[in-house]
Design a protein around this motif. Structure first.
Motif, PDB file in Angstrom:
ATOM      1  N   PRO A  12     -13.256 -10.446 -20.134  1.00 36.24           N
ATOM      2  CA  PRO A  12     -12.477 -10.519 -18.893  1.00 36.24           C
ATOM      3  C   PRO A  12     -13.038 -11.626 -18.000  1.00 36.24           C
ATOM      4  N   PRO A  13     -12.187 -12.229 -17.167  1.00 35.16           N
ATOM      5  CA  PRO A  13     -12.661 -13.364 -16.364  1.00 35.16           C
ATOM      6  C   PRO A  13     -13.686 -12.948 -15.312  1.00 35.16           C
ATOM      7  N   PHE A  14     -13.516 -11.762 -14.714  1.00 35.23           N
ATOM      8  CA  PHE A  14     -14.514 -11.235 -13.787  1.00 35.23           C
ATOM      9  C   PHE A  14     -14.925  -9.866 -14.284  1.00 35.23           C
ATOM     10  N   TRP A  55     -11.258  -5.942  -9.476  1.00 33.25           N
ATOM     11  CA  TRP A  55     -12.149  -6.987  -9.981  1.00 33.25           C
ATOM     12  C   TRP A  55     -13.145  -7.336  -8.896  1.00 33.25           C
ATOM     13  N   LEU A  56     -14.408  -7.416  -9.252  1.00 32.94           N
ATOM     14  CA  LEU A  56     -15.428  -7.781  -8.286  1.00 32.94           C
ATOM     15  C   LEU A  56     -16.114  -9.036  -8.776  1.00 32.94           C
ATOM     16  N   ASN A  62      -4.869 -18.299 -11.718  1.00 34.19           N
ATOM     17  CA  ASN A  62      -5.573 -17.578 -10.677  1.00 34.19           C
ATOM     18  C   ASN A  62      -4.806 -16.370 -10.164  1.00 34.19           C
ATOM     19  N   HIS A  63      -3.774 -15.959 -10.855  1.00 34.07           N
ATOM     20  CA  HIS A  63      -3.097 -14.736 -10.482  1.00 34.07           C
ATOM     21  C   HIS A  63      -3.687 -13.588 -11.278  1.00 34.07           C
ATOM     22  N   ARG A  64      -3.827 -12.450 -10.623  1.00 38.05           N
ATOM     23  CA  ARG A  64      -4.370 -11.312 -11.361  1.00 38.05           C
ATOM     24  C   ARG A  64      -3.307 -10.231 -11.418  1.00 38.05           C
ATOM     25  N   CYS A  65      -2.673 -10.081 -12.558  1.00 35.50           N
ATOM     26  CA  CYS A  65      -1.587  -9.108 -12.656  1.00 35.50           C
ATOM     27  C   CYS A  65      -1.839  -8.042 -13.694  1.00 35.50           C
ATOM     28  N   GLU A  66      -2.787  -8.281 -14.607  1.00 36.39           N
ATOM     29  CA  GLU A  66      -2.770  -7.474 -15.822  1.00 36.39           C
ATOM     30  C   GLU A  66      -3.202  -6.038 -15.604  1.00 36.39           C
ATOM     31  N   TYR A  91      -7.524  -7.880  -6.227  1.00 42.77           N
ATOM     32  CA  TYR A  91      -6.762  -6.693  -6.572  1.00 42.77           C
ATOM     33  C   TYR A  91      -5.804  -7.019  -7.703  1.00 42.77           C
ATOM     34  N   GLY A  92      -5.594  -6.033  -8.570  1.00 42.87           N
ATOM     35  CA  GLY A  92      -4.571  -6.246  -9.607  1.00 42.87           C
ATOM     36  C   GLY A  92      -5.171  -6.742 -10.879  1.00 42.87           C
ATOM     37  N   ARG A 112       2.903 -13.494  -9.256  1.00 39.33           N
ATOM     38  CA  ARG A 112       2.841 -12.813  -7.967  1.00 39.33           C
ATOM     39  C   ARG A 112       3.759 -13.530  -6.995  1.00 39.33           C
ATOM     40  N   GLN A 155      -1.524 -16.152  -3.867  1.00 34.12           N
ATOM     41  CA  GLN A 155      -1.921 -15.803  -5.236  1.00 34.12           C
ATOM     42  C   GLN A 155      -2.165 -14.314  -5.413  1.00 34.12           C
TER      43      GLN A 155
END
Lengths: 259, 539
Positions: A83-85, B473-474, A56-60, B538-539, A180, B518
């Motif tokens: 992509p996940p979202f 991301w939305l 659940n971290h978004r870094c890419e 974000y990110g 993160r 997170q």
């Protein structure tokens, strides 16, 4: 005769087709600290870069955006596979990505994912390909195929995988682990580098900065600002008691009413 | 003056008649070329192939006789066939016990198929000359070649090309030349009269016109030697008329022509006189020429049926090459085509292929077809494959840069990648984003499945600073925050209020940038539902 031709070739405004465009083996990541830590000084062109991150971290995107933006004029397409979202178009456009070049693919299963990634990589028409395979496992053979396809098409491939695959041996040219931190910074661990040392740690600042939107004036007919989400219980209790008053006199701050 | 008129005069008429005596047979492809095949009409044999003729079967026989002839061979012993002779089914075979291949294949005649085939041949002939006409409703084509000699570099070249292409199509054809269409067609029925044409043809290597007067003389001579009895039963002369002439002792056509004109008109009618004059060239014979079709259709028939995808590849490739030639001759490009498969049990199935950019390259068509066919299931053997396309547009020439800046392997077209992906994944799993103008975030982007107008030019992109604070991301649907999640969030910014869509369902939202272990998120408080929602990352 020869000397005449040589003199011509020495002129600065003579261009030879055999010189050709330079094939870059790396391109800068856009983050200075990361460039220093990487052996090649940037992302490896024509090879796979693996990014392992928790689910659940978004870094890419924060990591890859500067490089993608720089490289996008190089070829027709920029591909994101599964992509996940869905990415948010106005935000991407604001960061400088050309939305006409962005292609989103949603394959049904792992076989289609591999096939579409290989097609995009080896066609040579894509400047970068980002693949998410956090939900489906990849074996060594698949990773080799992807790396081979990236080398054929001279394309940069970023493969996002789950953290659990760290123990699996992989033929990718560069393996990074991203997490993160509490304050929002991005901590990167270099797990494997082709031709260089591994084990470096790099910390990047958080992407999203707090911004203040000052409201010039509060319109009279709107409801008041909500209280902090942690106090929501109190808010709901109060609103049940004073819902009627709230409706009749909407510009009264709910906190000022007793409760 | 005479030189001027000579250079501006129309070229001498030169008509080529192509007669296809076995069009019904040639339509069907046999798997085993040694098999005998006959076409039946009603209860009679209509056409036979060489192998059937060797067995002694002639056209006009009844079906039962043909079956008996095929069975009474030296190799057969006792008859153990189960075929019933009382009714003729769609395909009837006579088995010989010594081999497991059926000895004689029978097929019903289908006039519509023959007509379609003749129309396809007329469209094929259009590449040589614009003056192509059908001979009434039969199996012949008439081409006027006199005006096209310069383009093809001489009569020899032109006729060699025509013969070569007909050979590739594996069709039985009879060629004959004359200075009028009717004469050309009539001469084709008695080939021994036009032996001289073969030799004469080889001498005509100059690009300009032929020696018209000598040609006309020779043709007239051959016409005069034509035997009246051997004239075909079809038009222009009825059987009764031919019998009448024989009764008065006329044997050759020349003798007929030497009768005085007035008496021919009086005895046999003005129309008969007109026919004579059209044959000899004294009167103009107006033909209705075909016009090129605006869509493409070609088909192939297989007697034994095609069962697997591998067997489909060969005919598919041939049809696509035909398609490419058609497109190139007419200077067109296609935006999509469809395959239709007709099975033996009267079912038909379709495979559609759409292209994101119009072009005319057969190898790309074949690649996409093969990709699509591998996903297609064939339930029963296929009898006919047809290729149809009506999405034809004028050809646009595109300019490309001479030296590309990309990596070395960028020789495939950008659109080919889209087509390949769309064919395998399906068109709805592949899209581009569009930025729309609206206040609500979820309405600010749309998807587009169209790829027709992609530009590869370098664009100047402005950076919009106001939007840089938006999340990358939305979530497609905002998720309500649970109590535990709410406890963990810390707000980092002040509120950004959006109040919109009062005309539908009023949305009052306060957006905040929030932070939890997170990462950074975009949450909002909905005043209508009085709840916190998570809308983006974000990110």
């Amino acid at each position: 005769m020869n000397s005449d031709i040589e003199k011509l070739l020495q002129l600065p405004n003579t261009w030879q087709a055999s010189r050709g465009p330079q094939v870059l083996n790396t391109h800068s990541t856009g983050h200075a600290k990361l460039d220093e830590a990487l052996h090649l000084g940037g992302w490896p062109q024509g090879a796979t870069t693996e990014l392992l991150q928790p689910a659940n971290h978004r870094c890419e995107l924060q990591l890859a955006l500067p490089a993608i933006k720089q490289q996008q004029q190089r070829a027709t397409w920029l591909v994101m596979i599964d992509p996940p979202f869905p990415p948010f178009a106005p935000a991407l456009a604001a960061h400088g990505l050309d939305l006409d070049r962005l292609l989103l693919l949603y394959p049904r299963d792992i076989k289609e994912l591999l096939w579409s990634a290989v097609q995009c990589l080896q066609s040579g028409n894509c400047s970068s390909v980002l693949t998410w395979s956090q939900r489906s496992p990849l074996v060594d053979k698949d990773l080799r195929r992807l790396q081979q396809a990236a080398a054929t098409g001279q394309c940069w491939h970023l493969l996002v995988r789950a953290l659990q695959t760290q123990q699996q041996a992989s033929p990718s040219a560069l393996r990074l682990r991203a997490e993160r931190q509490l304050e929002g910074q991005l901590k990167l661990n270099i797990l494997k580098q082709r031709g260089g040392w591994s084990g470096q740690e790099v910390e990047l600042a958080a992407a999203a900065q707090a911004h203040a939107h000052e409201l010039d004036s509060r319109p009279v007919h709107l409801a008041s600002l909500p209280s902090h989400p942690a106090d929501e219980g109190k808010f709901i209790q109060r609103s049940r008691q004073h819902a009627q008053i709230h409706q009749l006199y909407p510009n009264i701050d709910s906190s000022s009413v007793g409760g | 003056m005479s030189e001027l008129s000579q250079s501006h005069s129309t070229p001498a008429p030169l008509w080529l008649a192509l007669r296809f005596p076995r069009v019904a047979l040639d339509l069907l492809n046999k798997r085993n070329p040694q098999q005998a095949l006959v076409i039946i009409e009603g209860n009679r044999i209509f056409q036979t192939c060489d192998q059937a003729q060797r067995l002694g079967i002639q056209s006009g026989m009844s079906v039962q006789t043909a079956l008996l002839l095929s069975q009474s061979d030296d190799e057969t012993e006792a008859l153990q066939t189960e075929t019933s002779h009382t009714q003729v089914v769609h395909i009837e075979t006579a088995q010989s016990p010594s081999s497991d291949q059926p000895k004689l294949l029978m097929r019903e005649r289908c006039p519509q198929q023959e007509q379609r085939h003749m129309q396809q041949l007329a469209q094929w002939a259009y590449q040589f000359t614009p003056y192509v006409s059908h001979w009434q409703q039969s199996d012949s084509l008439l081409l006027e070649l006199g005006s096209c000699l310069a383009l093809f570099g001489g009569l020899t070249q032109l006729l060699d090309t025509i013969e070569q292409q007909l050979l590739v199509k594996q069709l039985h054809v009879q060629l004959s030349l004359a200075h009028t269409p009717k004469a050309a067609w009539l001469l084709g029925w008695q080939p021994h009269l036009i032996d001289w044409q073969q030799r004469w043809r080889e001498e005509q290597t100059s690009a300009n016109s032929i020696d018209a007067s000598w040609f006309e003389q020779s043709v007239t001579q051959s016409l005069n030697n034509m035997m009246l009895l051997q004239l075909p039963e079809q038009a222009p002369f009825t059987q009764k008329r031919l019998q009448q002439w024989q009764n008065i002792g006329l044997k050759r056509f020349g003798e007929l022509l030497s009768l005085p004109r007035a008496s021919i008109a009086k005895r046999y009618g003005k129309s008969c006189l007109k026919q004579f004059e059209q044959i000899t060239g004294s009167e103009i014979d107006l033909q209705t020429y075909i016009s090129p079709r605006s869509d493409f259709f070609a088909e192939r028939h297989y007697l034994s049926g095609l069962e697997s995808v591998d067997m489909l590849e060969q005919p598919a490739q041939e049809l696509l090459i035909e398609f490419q030639q058609f497109l190139r001759h007419q200077q067109l490009q296609t935006e999509g085509f469809s395959w239709r498969f007709f099975h033996f049990d009267r079912q038909d199935s379709r495979v559609e292929i759409e292209l994101s950019s119009a072009h005319s390259q057969a190898d790309i068509f074949f690649q996409l077809t093969r990709l699509q066919l591998h996903q297609h299931r064939i339930d029963s053997p296929i009898e006919t494959i047809a290729l149809h396309s009506d999405k034809l547009v004028r050809a646009k020439m595109q300019s490309q840069t001479l030296f590309s800046d990309c990596g070395q392997q960028s020789n495939t077209d950008a659109h080919l990648l889209i087509d390949t992906l769309a064919t395998r994944l399906g068109k709805n799993r592949l899209y581009r984003l569009q930025s729309l103008s609206d206040h609500l975030p979820e309405c600010r982007q749309g998807v587009s499945h169209e790829f027709k107008n992609t530009t590869t030019k370098v664009k100047e992109l402005g950076i919009n600073t106001a939007d840089q604070n938006l999340p990358l991301w939305l979530l497609p649907n905002p998720t309500p925050l649970r109590r535990s999640q709410q406890q963990a969030m810390t707000l980092l910014s002040s509120a950004y209020r959006i109040d919109s869509h009062w005309w539908r369902q009023r949305q009052q939202r306060d957006y905040f940038l929030a932070h939890d272990p997170q990462g950074h998120h975009w949450i909002y408080f909905d005043h209508g539902q009085k709840r916190w929602f998570l809308h983006g990352h974000y990110g």
